[in-house]
Design a protein around this motif. Structure first.
Motif, PDB file in Angstrom:
ATOM      1  N   VAL A   1       0.264   5.612   0.648  1.00  0.00           N
ATOM      2  CA  VAL A   1      -0.651   6.319   1.069  1.00  0.00           C
ATOM      3  C   VAL A   1       0.033   7.727   1.123  1.00  0.00           C
TER       4      VAL A   1
ATOM      5  N   ARG B   1      -1.360  -0.549  -4.033  1.00  0.00           N
ATOM      6  CA  ARG B   1      -2.427  -0.044  -4.059  1.00  0.00           C
ATOM      7  C   ARG B   1      -2.551   1.539  -3.554  1.00  0.00           C
TER       8      ARG B   1
ATOM      9  N   SER C   1      -4.015   4.979  -2.125  1.00  0.00           N
ATOM     10  CA  SER C   1      -5.331   5.390  -1.667  1.00  0.00           C
ATOM     11  C   SER C   1      -4.824   7.233  -0.834  1.00  0.00           C
TER      12      SER C   1
ATOM     13  N   LEU D   1     -13.763   3.074   5.503  1.00  0.00           N
ATOM     14  CA  LEU D   1     -14.016   3.792   4.413  1.00  0.00           C
ATOM     15  C   LEU D   1     -14.369   5.277   4.699  1.00  0.00           C
ATOM     16  N   ARG D   2     -14.247   6.315   3.631  1.00  0.00           N
ATOM     17  CA  ARG D   2     -14.629   7.523   3.797  1.00  0.00           C
ATOM     18  C   ARG D   2     -15.709   7.761   2.447  1.00  0.00           C
ATOM     19  N   ASP D   3     -15.661   6.660   1.468  1.00  0.00           N
ATOM     20  CA  ASP D   3     -16.239   6.962   0.186  1.00  0.00           C
ATOM     21  C   ASP D   3     -17.477   6.403   0.526  1.00  0.00           C
TER      22      ASP D   3
ATOM     23  N   CYS E   1      -0.365  11.917   2.301  1.00  0.00           N
ATOM     24  CA  CYS E   1      -1.354  12.509   3.364  1.00  0.00           C
ATOM     25  C   CYS E   1      -0.626  13.553   3.654  1.00  0.00           C
TER      26      CYS E   1
ATOM     27  N   ASP F   1       0.959  -1.085  -0.032  1.00  0.00           N
ATOM     28  CA  ASP F   1      -0.108   0.047  -0.021  1.00  0.00           C
ATOM     29  C   ASP F   1       0.921   1.213  -0.118  1.00  0.00           C
TER      30      ASP F   1
ATOM     31  N   SER G   1      -7.994  11.018   1.461  1.00  0.00           N
ATOM     32  CA  SER G   1      -9.370  11.179   1.660  1.00  0.00           C
ATOM     33  C   SER G   1      -9.978   9.817   1.375  1.00  0.00           C
ATOM     34  N   GLY G   2      -9.431   8.870   1.330  1.00  0.00           N
ATOM     35  CA  GLY G   2      -9.987   7.213   1.121  1.00  0.00           C
ATOM     36  C   GLY G   2     -10.544   6.740   2.450  1.00  0.00           C
ATOM     37  N   PHE G   3      -9.919   7.112   3.457  1.00  0.00           N
ATOM     38  CA  PHE G   3     -10.186   6.303   4.839  1.00  0.00           C
ATOM     39  C   PHE G   3     -10.488   7.498   5.880  1.00  0.00           C
TER      40      PHE G   3
END
Length: 897
Positions: free
Chosen positions: A173, A277, A279, A333-335, A175, A171, A282-284
């Motif tokens: 990320v 992956r 993310s 998740l946030r989406d 941020c 992963d 804003s993904g989580f």
């Protein structure tokens, strides 16, 4: 726990190799290549440790420290562990934060002797074992991920790259610097890599503190984007990373640290890794370390899994599914669309109980395909890992058949389940691998390939021929032994060792006739020991060569077969990982459906509003504990609206201690976690406007290691909330300001509540004992009061655990003290002081006129009545019916006096 910002204890500088023996020179060369690791140096059936490594290991593992030879006139400290026990000792070292380098024998002693009698067996470091790079089942928690993380900061942006080497997932990320701590904590890494220059940055250090992993400093040069990009491309064997997405500089830098570390620790072996992956920030749902600890999401405040939210809802039946569920709960998740896709999958399986039962029964027989694949690709796997892949592929093939083809899109599986089923469909390559393993691998293979015996009979004709010769020769040996005994009249036994091969052995007394000179005897004397004499014959020598060749050839053919299968697994690694992910996802979905049915959880409505509406919500962990004791759980409603249109934005929660304020606060925060993780929630109904950040300041604790008192820790966490919470955030605060003087604390609590209401505009539950804050309901536009109901009955306090509108009029602290077992004299005195203070509220209260507490006379104990004395004297089991009736009349008469 806090991550150490220093390396594990290092050995001293590597001693000079001048004037050493060849073996010791070999050890020192290995040590020089890994100076900060404890080197396990293979010597026969033991791993030996020397010099400072031996002293460190002796103290850490409790093994005997001894000496071996001299180096530059000084004794060489030495310790050792058996080869078969290595994993257990490694686990203990890794848990203490050490690194270990494994230096193996890479050839047999017989091969070394071909180079000369003084030649040393070739050895080299084949692996460096660190907390984040474990792959062995014996060193890992099967139901928990083991992650290696790297942190980088470039141009004001931060990034976290994470690899789970045992499963091959990666992963990346990107941020903001403010979200670095929450992002890093969401992965719960075992080990964190960081460029050494970041140690001087306070914000980064705070994020590393909350990660929970051992921190390893790497040179800053390894984080430079250009070199980092080259290393990542080399790791994946690609010419460009563009096919994986448009990475930010900080992401490339963090991935480059991972690649550099894997090159060092895996000794050139390339692991099978999935593409990274990506993310964004804003993904989580962002959950900082303090909130995770407060809510006990995946670990309790004691650091244990049992008692956490994750342990409470986990109904998975596979290790991969347990890890997938843990990741989902740790990183909600946030989406909105993605959350509802997950809820669709759980709802679909919840409605199909029979299908869910068959699915879970099939999954129970599955295996950990992801970790087996990773070990085989890294060259650490064995026949049992091949058996795990065979089982996993077979289960995948069978599970796909449980789901009939969807003729109607409205009744067919939802998108998440359909995607998992697509991945369960075996490609031609995986189908051929399954057939090969089904035909060629025995049902119960040995752990190590070098032991042989794992290839099925008849799979390879040349192997059968070698086995037949080897096994038939054993029978020939037995026949030859019987003939030798008959011919010589001596009780011979045929033995074997690596030096003499096969030989005839008998006692010294029985061998005396054979040792006399005789030109006709076929028995050739080979060796005389204290109690035995050994002989051979021409026939036995020839048979020895045949047996040796047949056995070696059989092992060689099995080794070749194993390597063919391993190479096939390596070429299909990404497909195998996709199958493993599909099995894990189906397990996680079905487990959530199983839990929802078990506890009566419902599907939450998740949308883009700022509403938070819960009807009859329940705390999942507390409810489970209460019901286990046979008691009912009292559900509660909670309504908040960030816009203030439908209801209040901020609720002031008052009530006595022990009435359930903290449980009420945590309960609603955990419902947010569950809903955004795609799980059903224990409530009659719930509507949630998706939350971007979750904050919880519940419970008191200090941070002595960093010189912070309880109050200072509370203020630091409160400051983080006030600077980061947005209008889409959800905040629960308990007893802000209690750690200082009363009026200071009230002022701070008042100002914090105003800020959350006016500036942050976050949905907030604010529990307090400052009843003056209840006045905010009339001063601020979107504030309401809630109170936890309690009733006094015959001088005792009864908690109803209900959240009702309105403010509590009292805190009932004295009554709670009585329930806690505080001595009666102290409770009585506290009641006197409370009455005086409450009676003088209108004026400045002075305690000068109150007698000193120590001088106050305790109230005399109450005297028992005549009825009570008579009642105590009665022994009901000894009374006849007539005597019992007479005793009742007597008690009634005493009661009239």
């Amino acid at each position: 726990m806090n991550a150490p910002l220093v390396h594990p204890p290092k050995a001293d500088a590597v001693p000079s190799s001048e004037g050493t023996t060849p073996v010791m020179a070999q050890f020192l060369a290995a040590k020089a290549s890994q100076p900060d690791a404890i080197v396990f140096f293979r010597m026969g059936d033991f791993y030996e440790l020397f010099f400072k490594d031996a002293e460190i290991a002796s103290a850490a593992l409790g093994i005997t420290l001894t000496k071996r030879g001299k180096h530059q006139g000084e004794d060489i400290p030495m310790a050792g562990v058996p080869v078969h026990a290595l994993d257990g000792y490694l686990a203990r070292l890794i848990r203490q934060g050490f690194k270990a380098a494994i230096c193996e024998q890479l050839e047999a002693p017989s091969e070394a002797r071909k180079r000369g009698s003084k030649a040393v067996v070739h050895r080299d470091i084949v692996r460096v074992v660190t907390p984040g790079t474990l792959t062995e089942d014996s060193l890992l928690d099967a139901r928990g991920a083991n992650r290696l993380a790297a942190v980088s900061v470039r141009k004001g942006r931060a990034a976290v790259a994470v690899v789970e080497l045992s499963a091959g997932s990666v992963d990346a990320v990107a941020c903001s610097l403010e979200d670095l701590g929450a992002t890093l904590a969401s992965f719960r890494p075992s080990e964190v890599l960081v460029p050494d220059r970041l140690f001087s940055d306070e914000a980064t250090k705070a994020a590393l503190d909350g990660s929970g992993g051992v921190v390893q400093a790497l040179p800053q040069a390894l984080a430079e984007p250009v070199g980092a990009r080259v290393r990542v491309e080399r790791l994946y064997g690609v010419a460009s990373l563009d096919g994986f997405g448009a990475f930010e500089e900080a992401e490339v830098s963090a991935l480059g640290l991972i690649a550099a570390y894997l090159e060092t620790t895996q000794a050139g072996k390339i692991p099978a890794l999935s593409p990274p992956r990506r993310s964004g920030d804003s993904g989580f749902l962002a959950i900082d370390p303090a909130t995770r600890l407060s809510l006990e999401i995946d670990r309790t405040q004691r650091g244990e899994r049992e008692g956490s939210l994750l342990a409470c809802i986990d109904r998975t039946v596979t290790s991969g599914g347990a890890r997938a569920l843990a990741e989902r709960i740790a990183r909600p998740l946030r989406d909105t669309a993605a959350i509802n896709h997950g809820l669709d999958a759980v709802e679909w399986l919840l409605e199909r109980r029979d299908l869910r039962r068959d699915l879970r029964d099939g999954l129970r027989a599955s295996s950990d395909v992801a970790r087996a694949t990773s070990r085989l690709v890294l060259g650490r796997g064995g026949p049992r890992d091949l058996a795990a892949i065979r089982t996993g592929l077979s289960i995948a093939e069978g599970l796909a058949g449980l789901f009939p083809p969807a003729r109607d899109p409205l009744t067919g599986p939802p998108a998440r389940i359909a995607a998992a089923l697509d991945r369960l469909s075996l490609s031609p390559g995986l189908g051929r691998l399954l057939v090969d393993l089904a035909e060629g691998l025995v049902a119960e293979p040995p752990h190590l390939a070098r032991d042989g015996g794992f290839v099925s009979a008849g799979y390879r004709p040349e192997l059968e021929e070698a086995r037949r010769l080897r096994d038939d020769s054993r029978r020939v040996v037995a026949d030859l032994e019987a003939r030798a005994v008959a011919e010589a009249g001596v009780p011979f036994r045929i033995r074997h060792n690596a030096v003499l091969g096969y030989f005839l052995e008998t006692s010294a007394k029985a061998a005396e006739p054979l040792l006399r000179p005789s030109g006709e005897s076929p028995f050739i004397h080979r060796q005389t020991l204290a109690n035995q004499v050994r002989f051979t014959t021409v026939e036995l020598s020839e048979l020895d060569a045949k047996i040796s060749q047949a056995g070696h050839r059989a092992l060689a053919i099995e080794g070749e077969t194993f390597e063919t299968w391993r190479t096939t697994v390596q070429s299909l690694a990404q497909q195998l990982q996709a199958v493993a992910e599909a099995l894990a996802e189906l397990d996680a979905h079905s487990a959530l459906a199983e839990w929802a049915e078990e506890v009566g959880a419902v599907r939450p409505t998740v949308d883009e509003t700022t509403c938070f509406e819960v009807t009859a919500g329940r705390h999942p962990v507390v409810e489970a504990a209460v019901k286990a004791q046979g008691d009912p759980y009292t559900p509660n409603n909670c309504n908040l609206d960030g816009s203030g249109a439908a209801c209040a934005r901020l609720s002031i929660v008052t009530g006595p201690n022990m009435a359930g304020k903290s449980t009420f606060l945590r309960q609603n925060a955990l419902l947010v976690v569950l809903a955004q993780a795609g799980a059903f929630v224990p409530a009659r109904a719930m509507r949630l406007g998706v939350v971007d950040r979750l904050f919880s300041r519940v419970g008191a604790g200090d941070d002595l290691a960093r010189g912070r008192s309880t109050f200072m820790t509370e203020m630091v966490e409160t400051a983080a909330i006030l600077t980061q919470a947005t209008e889409r955030s959800f905040v629960v605060l308990d007893e802000i300001g209690r750690g200082t003087a009363t009026w200071d604390g009230l002022a701070i609590a008042w100002a914090v509540a105003e800020a959350l209401h006016d500036r942050n505009r976050a949905r907030t539950l604010f529990a307090t004992h400052y009843h003056e804050l209840a006045g905010l309901e009339t001063r601020l536009a979107h504030v309401c009061n809630l109170s936890m109901v309690a009733k006094e009955w015959n001088g005792d306090l009864v908690f109803l655990h209900e959240a009702a509108p309105g403010a509590a009029d009292r805190s009932y602290g004295v009554q709670v003290a009585k329930l806690a077992g505080v001595p009666a004299a102290v409770v009585s005195r506290a009641r006197e002081v409370l009455d005086r203070l409450e009676g003088e509220k209108s004026a400045a209260v002075s305690l000068d006129d109150l007698p000193l507490f120590a001088m106050a006379e305790p109230a005399p104990p109450p005297r028992s009545s005549a009825v009570e004395d008579a009642l105590q004297a009665i022994e009901p089991d000894e009374l006849s019916p007539r005597e019992a009736l007479e005793a009742l009349y007597r008690l009634k008469g005493l009661g009239r006096r």
